[in-house]
Design a protein around this motif. Sequence first.
Motif, PDB file in Angstrom:
ATOM      1  N   GLU A   1      34.106  41.092  51.952  1.00  0.00           N
ATOM      2  CA  GLU A   1      33.557  40.965  50.604  1.00  0.00           C
ATOM      3  C   GLU A   1      32.520  39.837  50.541  1.00  0.00           C
ATOM      4  O   GLU A   1      31.443  40.004  49.963  1.00  0.00           O
TER       5      GLU A   1
ATOM      6  N   TYR B   1      30.680  29.367  49.305  1.00  0.00           N
ATOM      7  CA  TYR B   1      30.836  30.334  50.387  1.00  0.00           C
ATOM      8  C   TYR B   1      31.248  29.644  51.683  1.00  0.00           C
ATOM      9  O   TYR B   1      32.122  30.124  52.407  1.00  0.00           O
TER      10      TYR B   1
ATOM     11  N   GLN C   1      23.744  41.026  49.703  1.00  0.00           N
ATOM     12  CA  GLN C   1      23.112  41.359  48.434  1.00  0.00           C
ATOM     13  C   GLN C   1      22.245  40.200  47.940  1.00  0.00           C
ATOM     14  O   GLN C   1      21.250  40.404  47.274  1.00  0.00           O
ATOM     15  N   GLN C   2      22.652  38.999  48.306  1.00  0.00           N
ATOM     16  CA  GLN C   2      21.929  37.800  47.870  1.00  0.00           C
ATOM     17  C   GLN C   2      20.690  37.534  48.725  1.00  0.00           C
ATOM     18  O   GLN C   2      19.958  36.598  48.456  1.00  0.00           O
TER      19      GLN C   2
ATOM     20  N   LYS D   1      29.356  41.032  52.321  1.00  0.00           N
ATOM     21  CA  LYS D   1      28.584  41.972  51.502  1.00  0.00           C
ATOM     22  C   LYS D   1      27.859  41.252  50.371  1.00  0.00           C
ATOM     23  O   LYS D   1      26.703  41.564  50.072  1.00  0.00           O
ATOM     24  N   GLN D   2      28.528  40.305  49.726  1.00  0.00           N
ATOM     25  CA  GLN D   2      27.888  39.553  48.646  1.00  0.00           C
ATOM     26  C   GLN D   2      26.697  38.762  49.166  1.00  0.00           C
ATOM     27  O   GLN D   2      25.653  38.706  48.510  1.00  0.00           O
TER      28      GLN D   2
END
Length: 96
Positions: free
Chosen positions: A32, A53, A39-40, A35-36
């Motif tokens: 997760e 993070y 996307q960033q 993936k985040q």
Amino acid sequence: MKNLVYNLNSVEASYGESTLTSVVQIFERLDEIHKQLKQQDQEPLNDFLKEEYTGRLEKLLELNMRIQHELQAQEELIQRTRANLQVSKNHLLSPR
């Protein structure tokens, strides 16, 4: 442990599944985060999010390393115990 076979079956049934579930959950959280971050890619992360993070990844890494260390120690003990059983079995079966 009065009944060794029962206790081993209990460990397999109770703890085996929950341990595997925990390991899978760690992977899901790691996936997760990955993936985040993908996307960033379009937008740079601010320092706060980078620290968040990084902190989470460090905790997951530490947990993963502790799990690996414990499993390695258990595997080594299993191998030594198995070797001892083989020696005992061969000793009992060898002609006198």
